[in-house]
Design a protein around this motif. Structure first.
Motif, PDB file in Angstrom:
ATOM      1  N   UNK A 281       6.515  16.403   8.785  1.00 18.21           N
ATOM      2  CA  UNK A 281       5.645  16.399   7.583  1.00 18.21           C
ATOM      3  C   UNK A 281       5.030  15.088   8.077  1.00 18.21           C
ATOM      4  N   UNK A 282       4.012  15.915   7.195  1.00 15.33           N
ATOM      5  CA  UNK A 282       2.933  14.464   7.567  1.00 15.33           C
ATOM      6  C   UNK A 282       1.915  15.044   6.087  1.00 15.33           C
ATOM      7  N   UNK A 283       2.602  14.693   5.118  1.00 16.52           N
ATOM      8  CA  UNK A 283       1.574  15.649   4.128  1.00 16.52           C
ATOM      9  C   UNK A 283       0.822  14.792   3.117  1.00 16.52           C
ATOM     10  N   UNK A 284       1.322  13.331   3.731  1.00 17.69           N
ATOM     11  CA  UNK A 284       0.253  12.467   2.895  1.00 17.69           C
ATOM     12  C   UNK A 284       0.877  11.702   1.880  1.00 17.69           C
ATOM     13  N   UNK A 285      -0.090  10.700   0.911  1.00 20.64           N
ATOM     14  CA  UNK A 285      -0.045  10.069  -0.663  1.00 20.64           C
ATOM     15  C   UNK A 285      -0.826  11.130  -1.508  1.00 20.64           C
ATOM     16  N   UNK A 286      -1.234  12.339  -2.261  1.00 18.31           N
ATOM     17  CA  UNK A 286      -2.021  12.405  -2.772  1.00 18.31           C
ATOM     18  C   UNK A 286      -2.064  12.494  -4.045  1.00 18.31           C
ATOM     19  N   UNK A 287      -0.809  12.086  -4.836  1.00 15.85           N
ATOM     20  CA  UNK A 287      -0.614  12.560  -6.158  1.00 15.85           C
ATOM     21  C   UNK A 287      -1.116  10.856  -7.242  1.00 15.85           C
ATOM     22  N   UNK A 442      -4.386   3.630  -6.697  1.00 18.50           N
ATOM     23  CA  UNK A 442      -3.561   4.049  -5.930  1.00 18.50           C
ATOM     24  C   UNK A 442      -2.588   5.519  -5.940  1.00 18.50           C
ATOM     25  N   UNK A 443      -1.871   5.373  -4.981  1.00 15.32           N
ATOM     26  CA  UNK A 443      -1.321   7.504  -5.095  1.00 15.32           C
ATOM     27  C   UNK A 443       0.323   7.262  -5.069  1.00 15.32           C
ATOM     28  N   UNK A 444       0.895   8.397  -4.716  1.00 13.00           N
ATOM     29  CA  UNK A 444       2.462   8.384  -4.843  1.00 13.00           C
ATOM     30  C   UNK A 444       2.238   9.563  -4.231  1.00 13.00           C
ATOM     31  N   UNK A 445       3.293  10.035  -3.650  1.00 16.12           N
ATOM     32  CA  UNK A 445       3.540  11.463  -2.147  1.00 16.12           C
ATOM     33  C   UNK A 445       3.981  12.542  -4.043  1.00 16.12           C
ATOM     34  N   UNK A 446       3.431  13.523  -3.647  1.00 19.86           N
ATOM     35  CA  UNK A 446       3.254  15.022  -4.620  1.00 19.86           C
ATOM     36  C   UNK A 446       5.219  15.508  -4.471  1.00 19.86           C
ATOM     37  N   UNK A 447       5.652  15.182  -5.612  1.00 18.38           N
ATOM     38  CA  UNK A 447       7.492  15.370  -5.968  1.00 18.38           C
ATOM     39  C   UNK A 447       7.232  16.869  -5.034  1.00 18.38           C
ATOM     40  N   UNK A 448       6.817  17.513  -5.186  1.00 17.46           N
ATOM     41  CA  UNK A 448       6.903  18.958  -4.975  1.00 17.46           C
ATOM     42  C   UNK A 448       7.362  19.366  -3.500  1.00 17.46           C
ATOM     43  N   UNK A 449       7.497  18.905  -2.497  1.00 19.41           N
ATOM     44  CA  UNK A 449       7.801  19.638  -1.348  1.00 19.41           C
ATOM     45  C   UNK A 449       9.145  18.844  -1.519  1.00 19.41           C
ATOM     46  N   UNK A 450       9.593  17.720  -1.931  1.00 23.15           N
ATOM     47  CA  UNK A 450      10.266  16.437  -1.691  1.00 23.15           C
ATOM     48  C   UNK A 450      11.662  17.814  -3.666  1.00 23.15           C
ATOM     49  N   UNK A 451      11.299  17.673  -4.179  1.00 16.58           N
ATOM     50  CA  UNK A 451      11.778  18.489  -5.576  1.00 16.58           C
ATOM     51  C   UNK A 451      12.080  19.820  -4.758  1.00 16.58           C
ATOM     52  N   UNK A 459      12.713   7.307  -1.502  1.00 15.03           N
ATOM     53  CA  UNK A 459      12.637   6.127  -1.532  1.00 15.03           C
ATOM     54  C   UNK A 459      12.465   5.594  -3.509  1.00 15.03           C
ATOM     55  N   UNK A 460      12.808   4.673  -4.512  1.00 16.98           N
ATOM     56  CA  UNK A 460      12.590   4.535  -5.746  1.00 16.98           C
ATOM     57  C   UNK A 460      10.428   4.992  -5.779  1.00 16.98           C
ATOM     58  N   UNK A 461       9.764   4.438  -4.888  1.00 17.21           N
ATOM     59  CA  UNK A 461       8.220   4.840  -5.231  1.00 17.21           C
ATOM     60  C   UNK A 461       7.762   6.644  -4.512  1.00 17.21           C
ATOM     61  N   UNK A 462       8.918   7.228  -4.008  1.00 13.96           N
ATOM     62  CA  UNK A 462       8.969   8.689  -4.388  1.00 13.96           C
ATOM     63  C   UNK A 462       8.489   9.380  -2.011  1.00 13.96           C
ATOM     64  N   UNK A 463       8.837   8.005  -1.775  1.00 15.18           N
ATOM     65  CA  UNK A 463       8.282   8.097  -0.397  1.00 15.18           C
ATOM     66  C   UNK A 463       9.586   8.928   0.450  1.00 15.18           C
ATOM     67  N   UNK A 479       9.033  12.714   9.437  1.00 10.59           N
ATOM     68  CA  UNK A 479       8.448  12.764   8.253  1.00 10.59           C
ATOM     69  C   UNK A 479       7.910  11.419   8.635  1.00 10.59           C
ATOM     70  N   UNK A 480       6.405  11.506   8.788  1.00  9.93           N
ATOM     71  CA  UNK A 480       5.696   9.989   8.966  1.00  9.93           C
ATOM     72  C   UNK A 480       4.230   9.671   8.265  1.00  9.93           C
ATOM     73  N   UNK A 481       3.501   8.632   8.143  1.00 11.14           N
ATOM     74  CA  UNK A 481       2.271   8.380   7.358  1.00 11.14           C
ATOM     75  C   UNK A 481       2.594   8.308   5.918  1.00 11.14           C
ATOM     76  N   UNK A 482       1.398   8.375   5.155  1.00  4.69           N
ATOM     77  CA  UNK A 482       1.292   7.922   4.046  1.00  4.69           C
ATOM     78  C   UNK A 482       2.286   8.687   3.137  1.00  4.69           C
ATOM     79  N   UNK A 483       2.938   9.565   3.218  1.00  4.38           N
ATOM     80  CA  UNK A 483       3.984  10.060   2.445  1.00  4.38           C
ATOM     81  C   UNK A 483       5.497   9.829   2.997  1.00  4.38           C
TER      82      UNK A 483
END
Length: 509
Positions: A281-287, A442-451, A459-463, A479-483
Motif C-alpha cells: 500500500x503506497x496510496x499516499x496521504x491525500x485527504x 497538511x493532509x491525512x490518509x484517506x480512510x476509505x481503504x482502512x475502513x 495510529x491516531x493520525x490514521x497512518x 505499506x510505505x510512503x506518506x500512508x
C-alpha cells in the motif's frame, strides 16, 4: 535563505563557470591537485532560472538546470570525505562522492549508473527533495563554511546527471549499463501495488526486477501519484514522471488506472479472490485537513489538493485545450507555510490572480517550505504575512468569500515540533479583502481503504502502522510512503518502497 542568490542571467552563469574551470585547470597544471582550502574557496554555483517577470505568466520549469561548466565546477567543491557524511544523510544511501567524482571525470554515464543503483527517480529527487535537510545538511563543506546553504549542491548535480542521461538515453553514447536491466526468470508470484507515487514506483521496479508479476492500481486516470497531481509543472515537468511510468511498463509492470482499492475492489478480495501473493500500500496521504473555523464552507474556499489537482493533473491552466473549471481569483489568501502552500500560491499567480497572500502563524525561519521555493515565490510577487493566523472567513450575501479575519501572533517557547509556539495577541484582529482562500495546513490518509479492511492497524493520525520491514498488521500486506509517514519527501517514500520490496521478496521465497 539561499545566500548565493543573485540576478545573473543564465548566460552570465555559464561564462562565470567557464572562468572558474579555467582557474581550476591552471591550479592543477601548476601544483598537480586542488587543495582543500582552494576547494572551499570555489563559489557555489547558482541555479540558472527563468526571469521572474517572465515565469509569472507561464507554467514552464523555473529552475533551468546546471550548464555542464557549472556541474564541473560544483563537483570540484566536493572534498571526497572518507567518512562521507552526505551518504548517511541520504534516505536511500546514494554513493554521493562516487557519482560526483565521475562528474569531475566527465563520465556522466558512470555517474548515472552509480545513482541508479539505489535511486530510481534522480530527475525527480534532484528537483523537489529538500537536500538542505538531508544529504547536504551534514556536508563537510557546509560545516566548514558554517552555512548549510553553502554545502556542495548535491541535488543540483543529481539533476544534472539525470537530465544528461534522459537526453542521451537513446543515443549510442550512453553506456548500456546505465539502462534498466531486464527482470530475471519469472517466480510465479503475483504482487499488487496500491498507488503509483514514489514509494509504489520504487517497490514495483524492485519486485519486477526480482521476477515477480506486478500489477499497480491507481485511483486517478493517470499514474504518478503526488508527482502528477500535487507538484506543479513549473517545479516538476510531467514529462519526467511519464518517462518513469513508461519505464515501469517496459519492465512488464501492469498499470490499472481508475481503480480505487476499497471501492472498486476490497483489499482482502485482491488477496483471497484475485490470487495476489502480497500487496504493497503506497496510496499516499491525500485527504486535506481544514482549520474548522467559521466560513470554511463558503464558495471560494479550496483545499490546496483540489486546487493543485485541477491545475496539475487536469491542466486547468491550459484553457485552449482543457475544459477543467477552476476559479478565476483576483485576491487569494493561502493558509500554511509548507511546500504545498508555496505551490498553491505560485500556481495562483500563474492563473492570473492580482494579489496572492501567504498567511503563516510563525516566522519565515520556522517555515517548513524549502528556502528556494520561498525565494521564488517572493520573486514572483507573492506577499507573506508572518505571525498571522485566520480566525474566520467572511462571506457576502451570496455565500461567496469576500474577506478573511486575521489575528496577529508572537512566538513563545518551543512546542513538540521543536519550533517556537505561536501565541495569539489579544485584540489584534483585522480584516483582509480576498475572494479566494486556499487551505494548505497538511493532509491525512484517506480512510476509505482502512475502513474497508478489518484488522489493518493505524495510529491516531490514521497512518498505517508497520514494522521495520514495512509489514502491516495483516499477513501479506505491506505499506510505505506518506500512508505510513504522513507528509514526507519523495526520497523518504522511495526508501520505504525499497524496504518493503526487499521484505516482500524475502517472504515470498
Amino acid at each position: 535563505m539561499n545566500n548565493n542568490h543573485t540576478s545573473h542571467t543564465p548566460e552570465d552563469l555559464q561564462q562565470l563557470a567557464q572562468e572558474h574551470l579555467d582557474q581550476l585547470a591552471q591550479i592543477k597544471a601548476d601544483t598537480g591537485k586542488i587543495k582543500t582550502k582552494q576547494r572551499l574557496a570555489i563559489p557555489q554555483q547558482e541555479m540558472p532560472a527563468q526571469d521572474p517577470g517572465q515565469r509569472r505568466t507561464n507554467m514552464s520549469e523555473v529552475a533551468l538546470g546546471y550548464f555542464e561548466e557549472q556541474a564541473l565546477v560544483e563537483a570540484e567543491r566536493c572534498l571526497q570525505c572518507k567518512n562521507a557524511p552526505c551518504v548517511a544523510g541520504c534516505p536511500v544511501a546514494i554513493d554521493i562522492p562516487g557519482f560526483i567524482q565521475k562528474i569531475t571525470e566527465r563520465d556522466y554515464a558512470a555517474a548515472h549508473q552509480i545513482i541508479n543503483r539505489t535511486s530510481l527517480l534522480p530527475a525527480v529527487c534532484g528537483r523537489v527533495c529538500p537536500q538542505e535537510n538531508q544529504c547536504q545538511a551534514p556536508c563537510t563543506v557546509g560545516k566548514s563554511l558554517k552555512d548549510t546553504f553553502q554545502s556542495v549542491s548535491i541535488g543540483r548535480l543529481e539533476r544534472f546527471v539525470a537530465d544528461w542521461h534522459a537526453h542521451h538515453r537513446h543515443k549510442n553514447s550512453v553506456d548500456a549499463a546505465t539502462k534498466r536491466t531486464e527482470p530475471p526468470a519469472a517466480t510465479g508470484k503475483k504482487v499488487g501495488i496500491i498507488g503509483s507515487g514514489p514509494a509504489s514506483i520504487t517497490a514495483a521496479a524492485d519486485l519486477r526486477r526480482a521476477g515477480h508479476e506486478v500489477t499497480m492500481f491507481e485511483a486517478f486516470h493517470k499514474p504518478g501519484g503526488v508527482m502528477m497531481y500535487g507538484i506543479p509543472e513549473f517545479r516538476l515537468p510531467k514529462e519526467i514522471v511519464e518517462t518513469e511510468i513508461d519505464d515501469l511498463r517496459r519492465m512488464g509492470v501492469e498499470i490499472r488506472t481508475n481503480f480505487l482499492v476499497g471501492r472498486t475492489r476490497k483489499l482482502t478480495d485482491l488477496l483471497e479472490l484475485d490470487g495476489f501473493d502480497a500487496l504493497f500500500i503506497g496510496s499516499g496521504a491525500g485527504l486535506p485537513r481544514f482549520m474548522h473555523i467559521e466560513g470554511e464552507n463558503l464558495v471560494g474556499v479550496f483545499a490546496a489538493n483540489e486546487f493543485l489537482t485541477r491545475s496539475n493533473l487536469m491542466k486547468a491552466y491550459d484553457t485552449s485545450r482543457a475544459d477543467t473549471p477552476i476559479r478565476q481569483a483576483r485576491k487569494v489568501a493561502v493558509l500554511g507555510g509548507g511546500n504545498v502552500a508555496m505551490d498553491a500560491a505560485r500556481t495562483a499567480v500563474r492563473l492570473g490572480a492580482e494579489e496572492v497572500h501567504v498567511i503563516y502563524r510563525r516566522t519565515r525561519t520556522e517555515m517548513p517550505a524549502r528556502a528556494e521555493e520561498v525565494d521564488h515565490a517572493e520573486e514572483e510577487g507573492v506577499r507573506f504575512h508572518f505571525l498571522h493566523n485566520p480566525t474566520r472567513i467572511i462571506g457576502d450575501d451570496t455565500s461567496h468569500v469576500c474577506g478573511i479575519e486575521l489575528l496577529r501572533h508572537e512566538l513563545g517557547e518551543p512546542d513538540d515540533s521543536g519550533r517556537r509556539r505561536p501565541i495569539p495577541v489579544p485584540g489584534s484582529e483585522h480584516l483582509m479583502e480576498v475572494d479566494t482562500v486556499i487551505v494548505s495546513i497538511g493532509n491525512s490518509s484517506n480512510p476509505l481503504l482502512v475502513s474497508s479492511t478489518p484488522g489493518l492497524k493505524t495510529n491516531r493520525w490514521g497512518n498505517i502502522e508497520v514494522d521495520e520491514q514495512c509489514r502491516t498488521s495483516l499477513p501479506k500486506v505491506y505499506a510505505g510512503g506518506d500512508i505510513v509517514l504522513g507528509a514526507a519527501t519523495v526520497i523518504l517514500a522511495m526508501g520505504q518502497g525499497r524496504e518493503a520490496a526487499a521484505a516482500i521478496h524475502a517472504d515470498l521465497q
